[in-house]
Write an enzyme that holds these catalytic residues in place. Sequence first.
Site, PDB file in Angstrom:
ATOM      1  N   LYS A 241       0.812  -1.221   0.000  1.00 22.63           N
ATOM      2  CA  LYS A 241       0.000   0.000   0.000  1.00 22.63           C
ATOM      3  C   LYS A 241       0.841   1.265   0.000  1.00 22.63           C
ATOM      4  CE  LYS A 241      -4.482  -1.672   1.162  1.00 22.63           C
ATOM      5  NZ  LYS A 241      -5.587  -1.827   2.094  1.00 22.63           N
TER       6      LYS A 241
ATOM      7  N   ARG B  94      -4.334 -10.122   4.133  1.00 19.65           N
ATOM      8  CA  ARG B  94      -4.631 -10.035   2.696  1.00 19.65           C
ATOM      9  C   ARG B  94      -3.374  -9.533   1.990  1.00 19.65           C
ATOM     10  NH1 ARG B  94      -6.225  -6.155  -0.854  1.00 19.65           N
ATOM     11  NH2 ARG B  94      -7.704  -6.752  -2.463  1.00 19.65           N
TER      12      ARG B  94
END
Length: 277
Positions: free
Chosen positions: A221, A256
């Site tokens: 991210k 995840r």
Amino acid sequence: MKLSLNDQTFDFSRPYIMGILNVTPDSFSDGGLFIKKDSAIKHVKQMIKEGADIIDVGGESTRPGAQRISLDEELQRVIPVIKTIREFSDIPISIDTKNACVMSEAVHAGASMINDVNALRGEGALAMAVELAVPVCLMHMQGQPDTMQKAPQYEDVVKEVKTYLQERINVCVKAGIKTSNLIIDPGIGFGKSVQHNLCLLKHLAEFNELGKPLLLGVSRKSMIGALLNNAPADERLYASVALATLAAWMDTGILRVHDVKATNDALTLCQAVKEAK
Ligand code: 7PJ
């Protein structure tokens, strides 16, 4: 805490790995690589071999600033992939969507779980999840993907995200979703500044007070890029694994991730330390 997925029982005696399959041409970190069904399937097989416990199939990019796509386009991306995975594996498949119709088609094609970044606030999503009666991940997001990173604001980010998730749990249970079918996620990067994300990660263990399995997505991210001199997505592996390990140490139930093998090795060692006398 126990979660039943596709006839498999997840007891959270160890963290589980959810491998990401983006079936989107504009996905944030592997853009364009897995739009073709053949390469998507190859990637799924690789992730299963590397130790994935769940495959999260997503057709609509939710990255900051992403464009929305039509229902038909989303269905065309995800449904054939889900059907094909079911032909060779019984691995639990999660459908990453906000759309009630996609949830339904995906579950009928073989998906065993709903992953909704909108926490079932979309039109018809709550009623559909009740009807489908599969586990649902409720994620926190401030705003909507096209604008959420403009000016995220909180007075107490941990408290506000926790309160939101508790409220969504209450709404879901009241609507008829089994409490043992709910999973929560603070939504790293969804309407949050780097400092908000760091604060949530530092206090991650507090989310376990809600009594639900905790899912976390930090893999590749932008907060990692921001803290590493704007490292591009393909140079965020080590940091992603470090954060996954921290999260596992704080009893996150499901990670995840894009990089299954690297994460699996790290989590195996993390677990060995946890279980040491
Ligand atoms: C997440 C997600 C996350 C859950 C995405 C990306 C953006 N679903 N879908 N949690 N992130 N539950 O992978 O960078 O953090 S898409």
